[in-house]
Design a protein around this motif. Sequence first.
Motif, PDB file in Angstrom:
ATOM      1  N   ILE A 111     -13.759  49.040 -12.553  1.00  0.00           N
ATOM      2  CA  ILE A 111     -15.008  49.267 -13.299  1.00  0.00           C
ATOM      3  C   ILE A 111     -16.056  49.929 -12.411  1.00  0.00           C
ATOM      4  N   ARG A 112     -16.217  49.434 -11.173  1.00  0.00           N
ATOM      5  CA  ARG A 112     -17.243  49.986 -10.279  1.00  0.00           C
ATOM      6  C   ARG A 112     -16.982  51.458  -9.957  1.00  0.00           C
ATOM      7  N   LYS A 113     -15.742  51.787  -9.667  1.00  0.00           N
ATOM      8  CA  LYS A 113     -15.403  53.156  -9.281  1.00  0.00           C
ATOM      9  C   LYS A 113     -15.163  54.061 -10.482  1.00  0.00           C
ATOM     10  N   HIS A 165     -12.449  49.474 -21.296  1.00  0.00           N
ATOM     11  CA  HIS A 165     -12.776  48.218 -20.617  1.00  0.00           C
ATOM     12  C   HIS A 165     -12.210  47.010 -21.360  1.00  0.00           C
ATOM     13  N   LYS A 166     -12.454  46.953 -22.646  1.00  0.00           N
ATOM     14  CA  LYS A 166     -12.036  45.777 -23.421  1.00  0.00           C
ATOM     15  C   LYS A 166     -10.523  45.639 -23.447  1.00  0.00           C
ATOM     16  N   PHE A 167      -9.855  46.722 -23.829  1.00  0.00           N
ATOM     17  CA  PHE A 167      -8.399  46.687 -23.939  1.00  0.00           C
ATOM     18  C   PHE A 167      -7.751  46.525 -22.570  1.00  0.00           C
ATOM     19  N   GLY A 168      -8.311  47.220 -21.562  1.00  0.00           N
ATOM     20  CA  GLY A 168      -7.744  47.150 -20.223  1.00  0.00           C
ATOM     21  C   GLY A 168      -7.819  45.750 -19.634  1.00  0.00           C
ATOM     22  N   LEU A 209     -21.694  43.942 -12.035  1.00  0.00           N
ATOM     23  CA  LEU A 209     -20.638  44.362 -12.961  1.00  0.00           C
ATOM     24  C   LEU A 209     -21.137  44.250 -14.397  1.00  0.00           C
ATOM     25  N   GLU A 210     -21.013  45.306 -15.156  1.00  0.00           N
ATOM     26  CA  GLU A 210     -21.454  45.324 -16.550  1.00  0.00           C
ATOM     27  C   GLU A 210     -20.269  44.979 -17.451  1.00  0.00           C
ATOM     28  N   ILE A 211     -20.200  43.713 -17.877  1.00  0.00           N
ATOM     29  CA  ILE A 211     -19.067  43.275 -18.701  1.00  0.00           C
ATOM     30  C   ILE A 211     -19.535  42.635 -20.004  1.00  0.00           C
ATOM     31  N   ASP A 212     -20.779  42.903 -20.417  1.00  0.00           N
ATOM     32  CA  ASP A 212     -21.293  42.278 -21.637  1.00  0.00           C
ATOM     33  C   ASP A 212     -20.480  42.681 -22.860  1.00  0.00           C
ATOM     34  N   SER A 213     -20.080  43.951 -22.921  1.00  0.00           N
ATOM     35  CA  SER A 213     -19.272  44.393 -24.061  1.00  0.00           C
ATOM     36  C   SER A 213     -17.917  43.705 -24.059  1.00  0.00           C
ATOM     37  N   PHE A 252     -16.451  41.258 -26.960  1.00  0.00           N
ATOM     38  CA  PHE A 252     -15.122  41.492 -27.531  1.00  0.00           C
ATOM     39  C   PHE A 252     -14.269  40.239 -27.427  1.00  0.00           C
ATOM     40  N   LYS A 253     -14.322  39.577 -26.257  1.00  0.00           N
ATOM     41  CA  LYS A 253     -13.520  38.368 -26.062  1.00  0.00           C
ATOM     42  C   LYS A 253     -13.995  37.239 -26.978  1.00  0.00           C
ATOM     43  N   GLU A 254     -15.302  37.180 -27.272  1.00  0.00           N
ATOM     44  CA  GLU A 254     -15.797  36.171 -28.211  1.00  0.00           C
ATOM     45  C   GLU A 254     -15.186  36.390 -29.593  1.00  0.00           C
ATOM     46  N   ASP A 255     -15.169  37.641 -30.047  1.00  0.00           N
ATOM     47  CA  ASP A 255     -14.579  37.951 -31.352  1.00  0.00           C
ATOM     48  C   ASP A 255     -13.086  37.645 -31.358  1.00  0.00           C
ATOM     49  N   LEU A 256     -12.406  38.054 -30.280  1.00  0.00           N
ATOM     50  CA  LEU A 256     -10.967  37.810 -30.201  1.00  0.00           C
ATOM     51  C   LEU A 256     -10.672  36.318 -30.136  1.00  0.00           C
ATOM     52  N   SER A 257     -11.494  35.582 -29.393  1.00  0.00           N
ATOM     53  CA  SER A 257     -11.290  34.138 -29.293  1.00  0.00           C
ATOM     54  C   SER A 257     -11.467  33.452 -30.641  1.00  0.00           C
ATOM     55  N   MET A 258     -12.439  33.933 -31.446  1.00  0.00           N
ATOM     56  CA  MET A 258     -12.608  33.346 -32.779  1.00  0.00           C
ATOM     57  C   MET A 258     -11.353  33.544 -33.624  1.00  0.00           C
ATOM     58  N   ILE A 259     -10.778  34.753 -33.550  1.00  0.00           N
ATOM     59  CA  ILE A 259      -9.555  35.027 -34.310  1.00  0.00           C
ATOM     60  C   ILE A 259      -8.420  34.131 -33.835  1.00  0.00           C
ATOM     61  N   LEU A 260      -8.246  34.067 -32.515  1.00  0.00           N
ATOM     62  CA  LEU A 260      -7.144  33.283 -31.961  1.00  0.00           C
ATOM     63  C   LEU A 260      -7.339  31.787 -32.189  1.00  0.00           C
TER      64      LEU A 260
END
Length: 619
Positions: A208-210, A218-221, A258-262, A266-274
Amino acid sequence: MSAIYIAGIAVFSVIAQWLAWVLKVPAILFLLLIGLLLGPLTGQLSPDDLLGDLLFPVVSLSVAIILFEGALTLHFRELKGIGKIVRNLCSIGMLATFVIIALTAYLVLDLDWRVAAVLGAVLVVTGPTVIAPMLNAMRPNQDIDRVLRWEGIVIDPIGALFAVLVFEAVSFVGQGEVLSHTLIALFSTLGVGISVGVVAGWITSALIRKEWLPYELHKFGILALVLFSFTVSNHLAHESGLLAVTIFGIWLANQDDLEIDSVLEFKEDLSMILISSLFILLAARLQLSDLMLLDIETFVFLAVVLFIARPICIALSTYNTDLPFKSRLLLSWIAPRGIVAAAVGSVFALSMIESQIPDANKLVPLIFTVIIVTVVLQSLTATPLAKLLGVRQPSPNTLLIIGANHVARAIAKGLKEQNIDVYLSDPAWENCKMARMDGLPCYYGNPQSEHAERYLPLTSIQSVLALSPNRHHNALGVQYFSHLLNEQNVFSLRSSTNHAKANKDSATFLSRQVLFGEQGYYAKLSSLIAKGGKVSSTRLSDEFDWQQYLEVNKEAIPLFITTENNDGELQIRPFVIDMKKPPEQGERIIALQPPKMSVLKEPTQGKEANSSLGEKLSH
């Protein structure tokens, strides 16, 4: 047929979440009921037949993602500010709870000691997804609200990590090997899990930094790296994958640059589904015989969990603190178990059953029993108990402002000068930083997110003002909080006067709660503030009523009306289009005054009249 069942699980998951949203209760209740209805009660869903050999991998990978998402919220810098009580709850209190529940399961339920230890470790976790709806309904005082909310946030990843470590320890000890070999195998597993998690975190941070990984990946990776880390760690050392992904998440959470808010969103939405799908599957795996497990020993075990383990945990955690006794009593009662306990416990149970450990089949039914009892019983009794003890907050008095732009900040500062509590929210960091520099509390992010539910003071919010220039942000906020607080307490600002184009398609303006009259649109307010306009306050009186105010302040834009009720509490209501009740004598008008309005133009009656009127306005 498999496709129909999978689609049906998705549909029922949405129904359960919708029912929880409508009734404002934890979603876990409806997920559990639907799972029991589809599984043991009607026999329509058999997860083992549906997924076959894929059941364990699917559950394990889902739990890995859930634990990773929880670990992403654990910031070490926040542990310093959460207070002694919360730190004690997540350390000595957690250990005390573990020991008491594990010993009770071993002595009273006569479980295999390994199963009893894992059960005690799993049941130390109280999840924020269960706590938050309960707190919003109960509205306890700030001390209790802060302790319970932060306990749920912090103990989620810490408790899960602790449960993983206990499970790994008993798994090796249970193999009957020589002590030295057991310890070597245990530390080898811990070393692999921690190493894989750290390496995965370091690689992700570097990508992410480089900018070797484009933003749109970012999300999928990161999701792919989580799954890969989990499987590689498990391949290198048995059952070390959950530890690896937890360390992975904690590493990323504590990289300040590190900018990981998105990614977190995304993980919050995915966690709700799972979580929704997983809980239905896990509940459907229960058997009717499991549901009939309630005998006298089980009731004794539940009584110990409710009336001994939690009170002792609170007593130890609050020892030598100034927390009032009544607050300690309420804390001793509130400890609902949630999704994480069920998900992690189910993974452990499947693994222990494969290892043919005695009583492993009893682990999941006991966990679900504790979840049902704690969530249902405490949801029903928390509010009456808070009222009885006198530890509820007074009526909410904080205004939540969606947006921290210069218009929102100017209005918030004007309200703060009138001793009105405000809290801002904005997804743009620069806006939040400017608000905090002005001494205004600001939540960085979207206020309708799950993350915001953990960090915003929702129990003290009286009204919501959507003041963002982004109609989409306003619309989402209005829709979300109209349900949470009722529509009459949610207001929105128009972005322009072009009703036909700018506001037509926005769900915001389906409501009649449009702020600040015909002239109070964002562009006009922004222009006035940019030219030096200020928010000021004027009290109406018998000598200076509303009509006189309008004559003197023709260019001002009225924003709010404040008054004191019989109890001396300050009440505020915004000006809205088509407002039926005009301001009255004794009420105060908060308005945006154009530049150079601090010196009023002389009325036709002369300087004496202007002087008298100026004195009234200054008050």
